[in-house]
Design a protein around this motif. Sequence first.
Motif, PDB file in Angstrom:
ATOM      1  N   MET A 314       0.866  -1.159   0.000  1.00 24.99           N
ATOM      2  CA  MET A 314       0.000   0.000   0.000  1.00 24.99           C
ATOM      3  C   MET A 314       0.898   1.202   0.000  1.00 24.99           C
ATOM      4  O   MET A 314       1.670   1.416   0.925  1.00 24.99           O
ATOM      5  CB  MET A 314      -0.868   0.002   1.236  1.00 24.99           C
ATOM      6  CG  MET A 314      -2.165  -0.679   0.993  1.00 24.99           C
ATOM      7  SD  MET A 314      -3.234  -0.519   2.382  1.00 24.99           S
ATOM      8  CE  MET A 314      -2.802  -1.934   3.337  1.00 24.99           C
ATOM      9  N   ASN A 327      -2.253   3.673  -2.624  1.00 23.94           N
ATOM     10  CA  ASN A 327      -2.229   2.877  -3.832  1.00 23.94           C
ATOM     11  C   ASN A 327      -2.048   1.421  -3.445  1.00 23.94           C
ATOM     12  O   ASN A 327      -1.031   1.043  -2.909  1.00 23.94           O
ATOM     13  CB  ASN A 327      -1.065   3.372  -4.682  1.00 23.94           C
ATOM     14  CG  ASN A 327      -0.928   2.584  -5.942  1.00 23.94           C
ATOM     15  OD1 ASN A 327      -1.892   1.964  -6.389  1.00 23.94           O
ATOM     16  ND2 ASN A 327       0.261   2.600  -6.513  1.00 23.94           N
ATOM     17  N   ASP A 328      -3.058   0.621  -3.709  1.00 20.38           N
ATOM     18  CA  ASP A 328      -2.938  -0.803  -3.392  1.00 20.38           C
ATOM     19  C   ASP A 328      -3.440  -1.580  -4.594  1.00 20.38           C
ATOM     20  O   ASP A 328      -4.510  -2.144  -4.596  1.00 20.38           O
ATOM     21  CB  ASP A 328      -3.773  -1.128  -2.152  1.00 20.38           C
ATOM     22  CG  ASP A 328      -3.604  -2.580  -1.718  1.00 20.38           C
ATOM     23  OD1 ASP A 328      -4.266  -2.983  -0.770  1.00 20.38           O
ATOM     24  OD2 ASP A 328      -2.825  -3.300  -2.356  1.00 20.38           O
ATOM     25  N   SER A 329      -2.645  -1.538  -5.656  1.00 18.99           N
ATOM     26  CA  SER A 329      -3.112  -2.245  -6.850  1.00 18.99           C
ATOM     27  C   SER A 329      -2.286  -3.506  -7.008  1.00 18.99           C
ATOM     28  O   SER A 329      -1.699  -3.761  -8.020  1.00 18.99           O
ATOM     29  CB  SER A 329      -3.035  -1.354  -8.083  1.00 18.99           C
ATOM     30  OG  SER A 329      -2.097  -0.361  -7.935  1.00 18.99           O
ATOM     31  N   SER A 332      -6.610  -8.044  -5.107  1.00 21.06           N
ATOM     32  CA  SER A 332      -7.945  -7.451  -5.086  1.00 21.06           C
ATOM     33  C   SER A 332      -8.981  -8.351  -4.425  1.00 21.06           C
ATOM     34  O   SER A 332     -10.108  -8.367  -4.833  1.00 21.06           O
ATOM     35  CB  SER A 332      -8.388  -7.112  -6.499  1.00 21.06           C
ATOM     36  OG  SER A 332      -8.866  -8.269  -7.130  1.00 21.06           O
ATOM     37  N   SER A 336      -8.204  -8.184   1.564  1.00 27.36           N
ATOM     38  CA  SER A 336      -7.222  -7.110   1.464  1.00 27.36           C
ATOM     39  C   SER A 336      -7.919  -5.769   1.274  1.00 27.36           C
ATOM     40  O   SER A 336      -7.387  -4.728   1.628  1.00 27.36           O
ATOM     41  CB  SER A 336      -6.218  -7.394   0.348  1.00 27.36           C
ATOM     42  OG  SER A 336      -6.814  -7.215  -0.900  1.00 27.36           O
ATOM     43  N   LEU A 337      -9.148  -5.779   0.728  1.00 28.80           N
ATOM     44  CA  LEU A 337      -9.897  -4.529   0.636  1.00 28.80           C
ATOM     45  C   LEU A 337     -10.202  -4.005   2.038  1.00 28.80           C
ATOM     46  O   LEU A 337     -10.043  -2.819   2.324  1.00 28.80           O
ATOM     47  CB  LEU A 337     -11.200  -4.741  -0.158  1.00 28.80           C
ATOM     48  CG  LEU A 337     -12.132  -3.527  -0.237  1.00 28.80           C
ATOM     49  CD1 LEU A 337     -11.452  -2.356  -0.952  1.00 28.80           C
ATOM     50  CD2 LEU A 337     -13.434  -3.867  -0.941  1.00 28.80           C
ATOM     51  N   ALA A 340      -7.108  -2.491   3.414  1.00 28.01           N
ATOM     52  CA  ALA A 340      -6.785  -1.227   2.762  1.00 28.01           C
ATOM     53  C   ALA A 340      -7.733  -0.126   3.235  1.00 28.01           C
ATOM     54  O   ALA A 340      -7.331   1.028   3.421  1.00 28.01           O
ATOM     55  CB  ALA A 340      -6.862  -1.390   1.247  1.00 28.01           C
ATOM     56  N   VAL A 357     -13.089   5.689  -2.790  1.00 32.18           N
ATOM     57  CA  VAL A 357     -12.439   4.438  -3.173  1.00 32.18           C
ATOM     58  C   VAL A 357     -12.578   4.255  -4.678  1.00 32.18           C
ATOM     59  O   VAL A 357     -13.674   4.367  -5.223  1.00 32.18           O
ATOM     60  CB  VAL A 357     -13.072   3.245  -2.434  1.00 32.18           C
ATOM     61  CG1 VAL A 357     -12.477   1.934  -2.934  1.00 32.18           C
ATOM     62  CG2 VAL A 357     -12.855   3.380  -0.932  1.00 32.18           C
ATOM     63  N   LEU A 359     -12.168   1.416  -7.213  1.00 35.66           N
ATOM     64  CA  LEU A 359     -12.087  -0.038  -7.054  1.00 35.66           C
ATOM     65  C   LEU A 359     -12.361  -0.750  -8.379  1.00 35.66           C
ATOM     66  O   LEU A 359     -13.332  -0.443  -9.062  1.00 35.66           O
ATOM     67  CB  LEU A 359     -13.139  -0.466  -6.019  1.00 35.66           C
ATOM     68  CG  LEU A 359     -13.230  -1.940  -5.682  1.00 35.66           C
ATOM     69  CD1 LEU A 359     -11.978  -2.405  -4.959  1.00 35.66           C
ATOM     70  CD2 LEU A 359     -14.460  -2.210  -4.826  1.00 35.66           C
ATOM     71  N   LEU A 430      -8.427   5.865  -1.949  1.00 33.35           N
ATOM     72  CA  LEU A 430      -7.840   4.528  -2.029  1.00 33.35           C
ATOM     73  C   LEU A 430      -7.978   4.034  -3.464  1.00 33.35           C
ATOM     74  O   LEU A 430      -9.075   4.012  -4.011  1.00 33.35           O
ATOM     75  CB  LEU A 430      -8.570   3.565  -1.086  1.00 33.35           C
ATOM     76  CG  LEU A 430      -8.224   2.081  -1.268  1.00 33.35           C
ATOM     77  CD1 LEU A 430      -6.764   1.799  -0.926  1.00 33.35           C
ATOM     78  CD2 LEU A 430      -9.138   1.210  -0.417  1.00 33.35           C
ATOM     79  N   LYS A 432      -7.582   0.862  -5.621  1.00 35.09           N
ATOM     80  CA  LYS A 432      -7.412  -0.572  -5.384  1.00 35.09           C
ATOM     81  C   LYS A 432      -7.914  -1.334  -6.585  1.00 35.09           C
ATOM     82  O   LYS A 432      -9.104  -1.353  -6.888  1.00 35.09           O
ATOM     83  CB  LYS A 432      -8.208  -0.963  -4.140  1.00 35.09           C
ATOM     84  CG  LYS A 432      -8.071  -2.417  -3.818  1.00 35.09           C
ATOM     85  CD  LYS A 432      -7.854  -2.603  -2.335  1.00 35.09           C
ATOM     86  CE  LYS A 432      -7.632  -4.054  -1.997  1.00 35.09           C
ATOM     87  NZ  LYS A 432      -6.371  -4.592  -2.473  1.00 35.09           N
TER      88      LYS A 432
END
Length: 813
Positions: A314, A327-329, A332, A336-337, A340, A357, A359, A430, A432
């Motif tokens: 992240m 940034n949490d790409s 998915s 983990s959501l 995050a 968010v 997403l 966020l 994601k």
Amino acid sequence: MINLSLKDIAQITGGELIGDGDVLVSSVLTDSRIIGKSSGTLFFALKTTRNNGHKYIPDLLKNGVNLFVVSEKPRDKKVHGILVEDTLKALQELAFYQRRQLQGKFIAITGSNGKTVVKEWLFQLLSTRFKVYRSPRSYNSQLGVALSLINADHGSEVYIIEAGISQPGEMERLEEMIAPDVAVLTNIGEPHQENFTSYEEKTREKLALFRHAEVKVVPADCVPLQKLLLNNFTGYYAWSYHSSYGASVSVMSTGKKSVLTFKGRINHEVSIPYTDRASIENAITCFFTLHASGFDPKEFEIVFSKLEPVAMRMELKQGINNSILINDSYNSDIGSLAIALDFLLQQAGSGKRIKRVILSDIVQSGKKPEDLYDEVNKLLEEKGIDQLIGVGEAISDHAGLFTIPGHFYKSTGDFLKDIDQFHFSGEAILIKGARRFEFESVTEHLAYKVHKTTLEINLNRLAQNISVFRGMLKPETRIMAMVKAFAYGSGSFEVARHLQFHGVNYLAVAVADEGVELRNAGVTLPIVVMAPEMQSLDTLFRYHLEPEIFSFDILDAVIAEAKALGESSYPVHIKLDTGMHRMGFLPEDVDILIGVINDQNFLKIESVFSHLAAADEADKDDFTMEQIHLFEKNAEKIKSGIGYEFLKHILNSAGSERFTDYQYDMVRLGIGMYGVSAAGNEDLKPVGTFKTMVSAVKKVKKDETVGYGRKGVLTRDSEIAVIPVGYADGLARLLGNRTGYAVINGNKVPYVGNICMDLSMLDVTGLNIKPGDEVILFGDEPHINTVAEWMQTIPYEVITSISQRVKRVFTRE
Ligand SMILES: *Cc1c(COP(=O)(O)O)cnc(C)c1O
């Protein structure tokens, strides 16, 4: 690092050698897009369900790579390498071989969540005392682990390797390759995240990592694990939040940190700079892993208190317009959501930042989409998220399930086309997305970019200035916003879009091209082109831009074009010359004008207007009144001549402030809207701030000189700051030689010597100014009006002369 001949590798992998076996291999490659060096690189042509590495061989050959491990016999004679049955297996054989060459302690980490963070934190901790190698990023798959081992440094004391599985049967293979001394389980998430049918199956699979490990660290509170082991943790280093299993921990969070108190096998306390559940758990796992592996956790106390967020997982970034980005790409799943989102909440703080968010579809969840997105919505609601942007076919198809206000796009590309419409400002965002959505481009778009020299445009002030004018005007009076000359230097379409949002009625530009640019940027307001060119009349019609008609020549040409294009009642604006003597119909032309207008129906008069020559000069108010009366009389004459109503307007900014009684139907705001008042109204605030940063500070002795022509004579030992702005940027040369000043940390600092083309020098003696300090060239202080005086000109020229190479940055509070 490897250092083997092709022949050696053929033997290790059991493959058939093709070509020269003595060539040395120094690195392996599996992704054809990331070729570093070509010589000594061995490309493994992997086959996956979606791709086949063999098809990249011709391109790689062109790029100088000529060593390959293949499972299909190559036709090209230039190919040297090894023919094997399964290229991934071959790579793993090589990894297995490499692992046996390494001596240090091997720690392997698995679990549904947190493995990358635990791996990175163990690295942060242990690398303060030992030589440590860790698997890169989230290289934890069948391929990733193999690459991690092949690329591992020889001679490290500790190796930390992450192991991830998505299917039954995979862990055994990973365990063989890694052969860990210490195996760590972080936790067990839902089974169907990873193609398992039950918790039991999944837990059993994960524990395959523990088969030969001497030390086995597990969370005893994990229910699936308790069930599988029938609560018998003999042979495990089991930790718990309760005291029932050998090692326990309790947690106290206050403010931004948590204190972890360990009891049982070890009694100790550490503090960590996190309060979210996931971070706490990861830190606990790290602590017990250190202890179980024979390290003394007490020696790492300080590192615990400074554990840094793990960027690859992240990433916390400064976003545009004072937003923060998380940034949490990287994966998915819903687990983990949740993590995050916790992090987002923590970073957003208790202030009133909007929490948004972005997403993507959640892939491989194993759930029915209805249930999945319903669950996502519940989670977002529960965490108090204000806004959602959903990207992907699946999430869009289930848009109806969301109760959170949201926008939905079928693809990342579609979203990027619209992204500027959102005006993200001061938000906590966020980002994601699953890998394949390539949200990097979204992050890139929203990340704050540092430019040394900027013209910062405060969009809030633009809106406030308009309100100040609205306060002076009748509620029904319309506003035409003048956005000619790149919106008085501010940046046309960003400003235009903001004005559109704030409900101005018309926009005006100088030439058709400026109007086209606004249309292309999605501006739908009526746009008046004040100086239409004969050559570009078709453009006007094509983009629905409304011409100002200021002469019979242009009137005839516009009628002809409208006729040719089959237009009728196309809106135009008639300009009257009431004393400015620049453009427009003189009073004596008005009768003929009425005749021409009445003779056709291609055009319709939308408005009749005139322009004041000296609205800001009190000693010429008599003349201004004459202009106004002349305008009134002739506009009325046109009205009775053509027999229909139109809008009338004559006031610019200064006129609106000083001759408010004559606002008629509309006013045309320019400089006032950008924050410069003709009447000393202090509620109007400059929208633009011209800024830069100090490049260097140097000491120069008394009697030395600074700059061209030796103009900057120093009368004392001085400190001189150099800034990367000059007259080519629009910093007038007239400001030099102590005529003007800039402001640094609240201090007025005069320009020394001549302003150069790209650089200038400031006297900062005794102010403790450092490179990187912010320099205000103008804005509020020094005020644009003051700078205009120094430049012997008007504020209009000051703001429109800032060169296009200066980056415009838009801010909103
Ligand atoms: C530029 C312009 C304005 C705006 O003038 P300000 O003094 O900047 O308010 C108004 N009317 C016309 C015709 C203009 O060209």
